[in-house]
Design an enzyme around this catalytic site. Structure first.
Site, PDB file in Angstrom:
ATOM      1  N   GLU A 253       0.885  -1.165   0.000  1.00  0.00           N
ATOM      2  CA  GLU A 253       0.000   0.000   0.000  1.00  0.00           C
ATOM      3  C   GLU A 253       0.925   1.218   0.000  1.00  0.00           C
ATOM      4  OE1 GLU A 253      -2.775   2.103   3.205  1.00  0.00           O
ATOM      5  OE2 GLU A 253      -2.623  -0.058   3.387  1.00  0.00           O
ATOM      6  N   CYS A 287      -2.507   8.724   2.442  1.00  0.00           N
ATOM      7  CA  CYS A 287      -2.187   8.351   1.056  1.00  0.00           C
ATOM      8  C   CYS A 287      -3.354   8.640   0.108  1.00  0.00           C
ATOM      9  CB  CYS A 287      -1.779   6.885   0.984  1.00  0.00           C
ATOM     10  SG  CYS A 287      -2.931   5.811   1.834  1.00  0.00           S
TER      11      CYS A 287
END
Ligand SMILES: NC(=O)c1ccc[n+]([C@@H]2O[C@H](COP(=O)([O-])OP(=O)(O)OC[C@H]3O[C@@H](n4cnc5c(N)ncnc54)[C@H](O)[C@@H]3O)[C@@H](O)[C@H]2O)c1
Ligand SMILES: O=S(=O)(O)c1ccc(CO)cc1
Length: 480
Positions: A253, A287
């Protein structure tokens, strides 16, 4: 002599606190004040090897528990997190900087995730495939992949650790986690809750250390079968090389640079309210944070003005203060990154409408910043800011917006605001992302996969898909 107010954070190997002599230590700093508040023990090579070996034993023990037993234990962890939310939240705020309100939300959201993963673990079924041969059965069985090495980041210490630990344990794997060294205490407290709820000590261990050394050693260990990492694309690329050489399964990720498309038929007032809340949440250190705003030229000025007005109204300060809307950045190096990106945007024709500076005095502060007319050549349009900076660019059409939005190698989250079905359909097809918000900035939820494409990641977390990343398939042909 040590200052009595500075607390010690140990490693947790096979249920034992490890702080012993001869190991390196590093300071833990409160980002709102710049003060050292604690000290962290760093793992030696022998500690790393011991944790990997222990994880193998932990796997053999944990995999034998039924999915129902595992789910019950995870449900107890979720309850413990909810009832200890204030303690966990205050650890997050003092080591990471986020506001107490954000910290509470992180703890409670993580509790929901842990509970959901345990429940979903009961539904990881195999398959019976109709056989092409008489007197033979064809079965697809799902086995936990084995001991997992997990590396989680500092922006959401509890959330990311709960994801990594929760997936692994719900699937029947053991896990060695190396959380971010900057904010260790809440994750250590969380690990203790798993043990107290009934997870065997060997099935969950916590290492801190020199990140590159810990990852190289764990990835190469014959005991470790899967790697899961949350962090920057550059570190992800490095770990992918190591995992590839060792032929280990991976879930990555990585970074994102989320585009936001705003068409002239969107509800601008609703958009601005949601966009400012989403942009400055966690001081922009997410993010999936919206960071490149492509707004139709017919509504550009109105949108930017309203956004700036709301951004200016945010109160920046110590996250422990209830009046604070946005806390400091988590580290001094994030402030330097904001300075560099803002300066570069200005040299490429961008205009600062608010923010663009830190705060005098101690602590790692950066004001909510809005830059307008930032050119495509500016670093800010190509590199993830991971901070409280919003860059706006006008666009003449949806095609122009899609082209600009797809112009980086990132592919994590993307957002678009339009009131037409036709526009929504074109965006759904045309935006190269793994997570798409249409007329919403809704954050991630346990039952939906969270997956980046291109430079933003490999594989998925959460949802059924996240659990499947922790399983091996076994094809069984049973004759007779
Ligand atoms: N995807 C996310 O949620 C997320 C979270 C934090 C940081 N980031 C990215 O990180 C950038 C800035 O943060 P940073 O400079 O701390 O990033 P980074 O990638 O260096 O660090 C992120 C995390 O990875 C760990 N790490 C670093 N090198 C490692 C290694 N060799 N092996 C194992 N773990 C390692 C660190 O301990 C840290 O917790 C941002 O631009 C953003 O892209 C992304
Ligand atoms: O708060 S959340 O939206 O669930 C969220 C999303 C992504 C990340 C990783 O940066 C952390 C939290």
């Amino acid at each position: 002599m040590r200052d009595n107010h500075i607390y010690q954070v140990p490693l947790l190997i096979n249920g034992q606190d490890v702080t012993g002599e001869g190991r390196e230590r590093r300071p833990i700093v409160n980002p709102a004040t710049g003060e050292t508040i604690g000290e962290l023990t760093l793992a030696s090579v022998a500690d790393i090897d011991l944790a990997a070996e222990t994880a193998q034993a932990g796997f053999e023990e944990w995999r034998r528990r039924t999915p129902l037993e595992r789910a019950n234990i995870l449900s107890v962890v979720a309850l413990a997190m909810r009832s200890d939310v204030e303690r966990l939240a205050s650890l997050l705020t003092s080591e990471q900087g986020k506001t107490l309100k954000e910290a509470r939300g992180e703890v409670l959201g993580s509790a929901d995730l842990v509970q959901w993963l345990g429940e979903e673990g009961k539904r990881v079924y195999g398959r019976v495939v109709p056989s092409r041969f008489s007197n033979m059965e064809q079965l697809v069985l799902l086995d936990p992949v084995g001991p997992v090495a997990a590396f989680s980041a500092w922006n959401y210490p509890i959330s990311l650790a709960a994801r990594k630990i929760g997936h692994a344990l719900a699937a029947g794997c053991s896990v060695v986690i190396k959380p971010a060294e900057e904010c260790p205490s809440a994750v250590l407290a969380l690990a203790r809750m798993f043990h107290a709820a009934g997870v065997p000590p060997a099935a969950l261990q916590v290492l801190f250390g020199h990140p590159a050394q810990v990852s190289e050693r764990l990835i190469a260990s014959p005991h470790i079968r899967k790697i899961t990492f949350t962090g920057s694309t550059s570190v992800g690329r490095h770990l992918a090389t190591l995992a590839g050489a060792a032929l280990k399964k991976v879930t990555f990720e990585l970074g994102g640079h989320a585009p936001v498309i705003v068409m002239d038929d969107a509800d601008i007032d609703a958009f601005v309210e949601a966009a400012v809340a989403s942009k400055y949440r966690n001081a922009g250190q997410i993010c999936t944070s919206p960071s490149r705003f492509f707004v139709h030229e017919r509504v550009y000025q109105r949108t930017v003005d309203a956004f700036v007005q709301r951004a200016k109204a945010l109160t920046v300060g110590n996250g422990a203060d209830s009046a604070t809307d946005m806390g400091p950045l988590a580290q001094g190096r994030r402030v330097s990154a904001m300075e560099e990106l803002t300066h570069d945007a200005l040299t490429h024709g961008g205009r600062i409408l608010t923010g663009g500076a830190g705060r005098s005095g101690a602590g790692y502060f950066w004001q909510p910043t809005v830059l307008a007319d930032v050119s495509a050549e500016a670093r800010l349009m190509r590199e993830e800011p991971f901070g409280p900076v919003a860059a706006f660019q006008p666009v003449a059409s949806l095609d122009d917006a899609l082209r600009a939005a797809n112009s980086t190698e990132y592919g994590l989250a993307g957002y678009a605001f339009t009131s037409t079905i036709e526009g929504a359909r074109r965006i759904q097809e045309g935006l190269r992302v793994g997570i798409l918000g249409l007329n919403t900035f809704t954050p991630s939820v346990p039952e939906m996969p969270f997956a980046g494409v291109r430079d933003s990641g490999i594989g998925a977390a959460m949802g059924y898909e996240g659990l499947m990343e922790h399983m091996n398939v076994k094809a069984v042909f049973r004759a007779g």
